[in-house]
Design a protein around this motif. Sequence first.
Motif, PDB file in Angstrom:
ATOM      1  N   TYR A 186       1.068  -1.502   0.240  1.00  0.00           N
ATOM      2  CA  TYR A 186      -0.235  -0.214  -0.344  1.00  0.00           C
ATOM      3  C   TYR A 186       0.892   1.619  -0.144  1.00  0.00           C
ATOM      4  O   TYR A 186       0.834   2.276  -0.621  1.00  0.00           O
ATOM      5  N   LEU A 187       1.527   1.322   1.020  1.00  0.00           N
ATOM      6  CA  LEU A 187       2.936   2.578   0.198  1.00  0.00           C
ATOM      7  C   LEU A 187       3.245   2.782  -0.618  1.00  0.00           C
ATOM      8  O   LEU A 187       3.517   4.005  -1.216  1.00  0.00           O
ATOM      9  N   MET A 188       4.185   1.547  -0.946  1.00  0.00           N
ATOM     10  CA  MET A 188       4.167   1.421  -2.785  1.00  0.00           C
ATOM     11  C   MET A 188       3.078   1.854  -3.374  1.00  0.00           C
ATOM     12  O   MET A 188       4.322   3.055  -4.542  1.00  0.00           O
ATOM     13  N   TYR A 189       1.943   1.818  -3.998  1.00  0.00           N
ATOM     14  CA  TYR A 189       1.497   2.482  -4.893  1.00  0.00           C
ATOM     15  C   TYR A 189       0.771   3.703  -3.654  1.00  0.00           C
ATOM     16  O   TYR A 189       1.210   4.526  -4.804  1.00  0.00           O
ATOM     17  N   GLN A 190       0.965   4.253  -3.247  1.00  0.00           N
ATOM     18  CA  GLN A 190       0.675   5.331  -2.254  1.00  0.00           C
ATOM     19  C   GLN A 190       1.674   6.613  -2.472  1.00  0.00           C
ATOM     20  O   GLN A 190       1.590   7.640  -3.345  1.00  0.00           O
ATOM     21  N   SER A 191       2.904   6.149  -2.600  1.00  0.00           N
ATOM     22  CA  SER A 191       4.227   6.635  -3.463  1.00  0.00           C
ATOM     23  C   SER A 191       3.492   7.304  -4.419  1.00  0.00           C
ATOM     24  O   SER A 191       4.660   8.812  -4.721  1.00  0.00           O
ATOM     25  N   GLY A 287       8.176   1.597   0.966  1.00  0.00           N
ATOM     26  CA  GLY A 287       7.596   0.436   1.259  1.00  0.00           C
ATOM     27  C   GLY A 287       8.466  -0.653   0.697  1.00  0.00           C
ATOM     28  O   GLY A 287       7.692  -2.298   0.892  1.00  0.00           O
ATOM     29  N   LEU A 288       8.888  -1.162  -0.547  1.00  0.00           N
ATOM     30  CA  LEU A 288       9.957  -2.025  -0.658  1.00  0.00           C
ATOM     31  C   LEU A 288      10.213  -2.796   0.228  1.00  0.00           C
ATOM     32  O   LEU A 288      10.169  -3.647   0.398  1.00  0.00           O
ATOM     33  N   PHE A 289      11.385  -1.512   1.276  1.00  0.00           N
ATOM     34  CA  PHE A 289      11.610  -2.704   2.142  1.00  0.00           C
ATOM     35  C   PHE A 289      11.099  -3.206   3.175  1.00  0.00           C
ATOM     36  O   PHE A 289      11.350  -3.762   3.725  1.00  0.00           O
ATOM     37  N   ILE A 290       9.924  -1.748   3.535  1.00  0.00           N
ATOM     38  CA  ILE A 290       9.290  -2.685   4.526  1.00  0.00           C
ATOM     39  C   ILE A 290       8.465  -4.002   4.115  1.00  0.00           C
ATOM     40  O   ILE A 290       8.220  -5.292   4.707  1.00  0.00           O
ATOM     41  N   LEU A 291       8.315  -3.549   2.361  1.00  0.00           N
ATOM     42  CA  LEU A 291       7.148  -5.106   1.980  1.00  0.00           C
ATOM     43  C   LEU A 291       8.623  -6.620   1.846  1.00  0.00           C
ATOM     44  O   LEU A 291       7.905  -7.631   2.732  1.00  0.00           O
ATOM     45  N   VAL A 292       9.768  -6.530   2.313  1.00  0.00           N
ATOM     46  CA  VAL A 292      11.129  -7.733   1.710  1.00  0.00           C
ATOM     47  C   VAL A 292      10.610  -7.696   3.347  1.00  0.00           C
ATOM     48  O   VAL A 292      10.860  -9.173   3.447  1.00  0.00           O
ATOM     49  N   ASN A 293      11.454  -7.375   3.702  1.00  0.00           N
ATOM     50  CA  ASN A 293      11.444  -7.157   5.463  1.00  0.00           C
ATOM     51  C   ASN A 293       9.948  -8.028   5.971  1.00  0.00           C
ATOM     52  O   ASN A 293      10.023  -9.168   6.804  1.00  0.00           O
ATOM     53  N   GLY A 294       8.311  -7.861   5.534  1.00  0.00           N
ATOM     54  CA  GLY A 294       7.124  -8.338   5.967  1.00  0.00           C
ATOM     55  C   GLY A 294       7.539 -10.251   5.022  1.00  0.00           C
ATOM     56  O   GLY A 294       7.350 -10.740   5.898  1.00  0.00           O
ATOM     57  N   LEU A 295       8.352 -10.006   4.214  1.00  0.00           N
ATOM     58  CA  LEU A 295       8.162 -11.815   3.336  1.00  0.00           C
ATOM     59  C   LEU A 295       8.884 -12.124   4.403  1.00  0.00           C
ATOM     60  O   LEU A 295       8.859 -13.657   4.023  1.00  0.00           O
ATOM     61  N   ALA A 296      10.314 -11.792   4.771  1.00  0.00           N
ATOM     62  CA  ALA A 296      11.236 -12.348   5.036  1.00  0.00           C
ATOM     63  C   ALA A 296      10.480 -12.914   6.423  1.00  0.00           C
ATOM     64  O   ALA A 296      10.587 -14.205   6.752  1.00  0.00           O
ATOM     65  N   SER A 297      10.104 -12.126   7.333  1.00  0.00           N
ATOM     66  CA  SER A 297       8.951 -12.672   8.134  1.00  0.00           C
ATOM     67  C   SER A 297       8.943 -13.689   7.797  1.00  0.00           C
ATOM     68  O   SER A 297       7.899 -15.315   8.709  1.00  0.00           O
ATOM     69  N   ILE A 298       7.100 -13.885   6.973  1.00  0.00           N
ATOM     70  CA  ILE A 298       6.217 -14.718   6.258  1.00  0.00           C
ATOM     71  C   ILE A 298       7.203 -16.864   6.624  1.00  0.00           C
ATOM     72  O   ILE A 298       6.740 -17.518   7.063  1.00  0.00           O
ATOM     73  N   LEU A 299       8.317 -15.972   5.611  1.00  0.00           N
ATOM     74  CA  LEU A 299       8.933 -17.153   5.231  1.00  0.00           C
ATOM     75  C   LEU A 299       9.760 -18.099   5.732  1.00  0.00           C
ATOM     76  O   LEU A 299       9.584 -18.948   6.406  1.00  0.00           O
ATOM     77  N   SER A 300      10.275 -17.294   7.522  1.00  0.00           N
ATOM     78  CA  SER A 300      11.241 -17.341   7.876  1.00  0.00           C
ATOM     79  C   SER A 300      10.658 -18.201   9.673  1.00  0.00           C
ATOM     80  O   SER A 300      11.750 -18.460  10.474  1.00  0.00           O
ATOM     81  N   ALA A 301      10.090 -17.258   9.785  1.00  0.00           N
ATOM     82  CA  ALA A 301       9.870 -17.382  11.570  1.00  0.00           C
ATOM     83  C   ALA A 301       9.328 -19.027  11.591  1.00  0.00           C
ATOM     84  O   ALA A 301       9.432 -18.989  12.797  1.00  0.00           O
TER      85      ALA A 301
END
Length: 433
Positions: A186-191, A287-301
Motif C-alpha cells: 500500500y505504501l508503494m502504491y501511495q508513493s 514501501g519496498l523495504f517494508i515489503l521485503v522485511n514482511g516477506l522475510a518474516s512470513i517465510l522464515s519465522a
Amino acid sequence: MRWTEDLYDYLNNEEDARSCKEINEEACQYTPKNYFLIMLSNTFTKLGDTLSNPKTVLTWVMSYVNAPVYLISFIVPVRESGSMLPQIVIASYIRTKERRKWVYVMGSILQCLSVTAIGLVTLYTTGSKAGWIIMLFLILFSLSRGLCSVASKDVLGKTIPKQKRGKLKGYTASASGILVLLAGLYLMYQSENGADITFYSYTLFFAASMWLIAAIIYAMIREFPGETSGGKNGWKEAMERLNIVRSDKNFRNFIIARSLLLCSALTAPFYVLLAQEILGKEGYLLGLFILVNGLASILSAPIWGRMADVSSKNVMVVSAIIASMLGVIMFFLISYVPFLRNASWLYPTAFFLLGIAHSGVRLGRKTYIVDMAGGNKRTDYVSVSNTIIGLILLVTGGISALASIISTEGVVLVLSLFGILGAYKSYKLPNVE
C-alpha cells in the motif's frame, strides 16, 4: 472452544495427551485459548510497530515537519533504549502483581496514546517545536513499551508450556508478516500518487489503533495468580538484582552474546542508507523495504520457531552467521564489483536476507531467556538483560557518526565482524530446552 483446541494441537503436533511442561494443570486447561489470544495481540502490535518504525516511517515524518537533523539521529536509540533501561526498576513493580497481564494492557494503551499524539503533532506543528514534542512522546512510548516487554514474557511463561513458545512466536511473526506485506504494498502504491504529511499522519493514527486492539485482546487472557514479591525500595532491589550478572555465569554469557548480536538490528538502517546513496531517494523504496522485511518474516519465522523449541541457542548461532556473512559479502560487492554496486535488485535482496537473519536472532534470544528461568527469576533475567542492553544501545547509538569518518559499507563490515563473534559466544552457551 473445540476448534481452538484442535487447531492448537495441529500447530503443535499434539497427537495424544497435551504436554504442559513448566506450567500448572489449571493453566494447562486454558493453553489453547491463551495461545491464540497472545498470537492475535502480538500480531497487531507488530503491525503497529512496522507502521511507526523509527528507521523508516518516523524518520520520514520528522523530515517532513523539518525537525532538526540532530533530533532525527536520536530516534532509534531513544525508542529502543528508552524501553529497556528502566526495566530493572519496572520489574520491581511487576513482581508485586499476582496477575501481570494488566501491566501489559496498561502499556499498550499508553503506546496507543503516544503514537496518536505523534500523529497530531505532525499535522499541526513544524520545525524544532515539532521535533522536541515528538521526542517527548517517543520517550513515553518507549517507557510504555518497557512495561509490555517485561510483563509479556512473564505471562508467556505462566500460560504457554515450554517447547511451544518458539512456535508461538514463529506463527505470530508470520501472521504479522502478511499484514506488513500488505502495508508495504500500500505504501508503494501511495508513493506513486504522491504521499504527503497527511497520509503519513493517518498512517500513524492507524498504527496507534493497533495497540488499542491488542490491549483489548490481551485483557481476555486467562492468567492465574503467580508468585509475588515486593515492599522493598525499587532502586535498592534493582541494584541487588544486578548481582545475578556476577553470580550467574550462563546469564552473563547470554548478555555478552546478545550484545554482540545487536549487529543484525544496527546494520539495517545502513542497508537502507546504501540504497538511498546509490539508487536515490525514491518514495517507493520505503514501501519496498517494508515489503521485503514482511516477506522475510512470513517465510522464515515458523522455521526459526520450530528450531528454537529444539535449541534456541542454535537459532542464535545460525541467524547471526547469516547476518554477518551477508554484511561481509555486501562490503566486498559494493567496494570491488562496480556493476553490482548499481544493481537495483541488490539492496532489497540483501535487506530480505537480513530480515530472515534478524527474525532468527530475535526469536532465538527471546525463546532462550524465557526457557532459561522460571517464576520470578524469569522477570529478573528479562529486566536485567534489557537494562544492560539499553545502556549498550545508547553507547552504540552514535555508531551512525562513523559513517562520516568511514564509508557506509565500512560500518556494515565492522558491525558484521562483531556479529561473527556473537555467533561464537552463542555457540558456547548451554542448551536450555
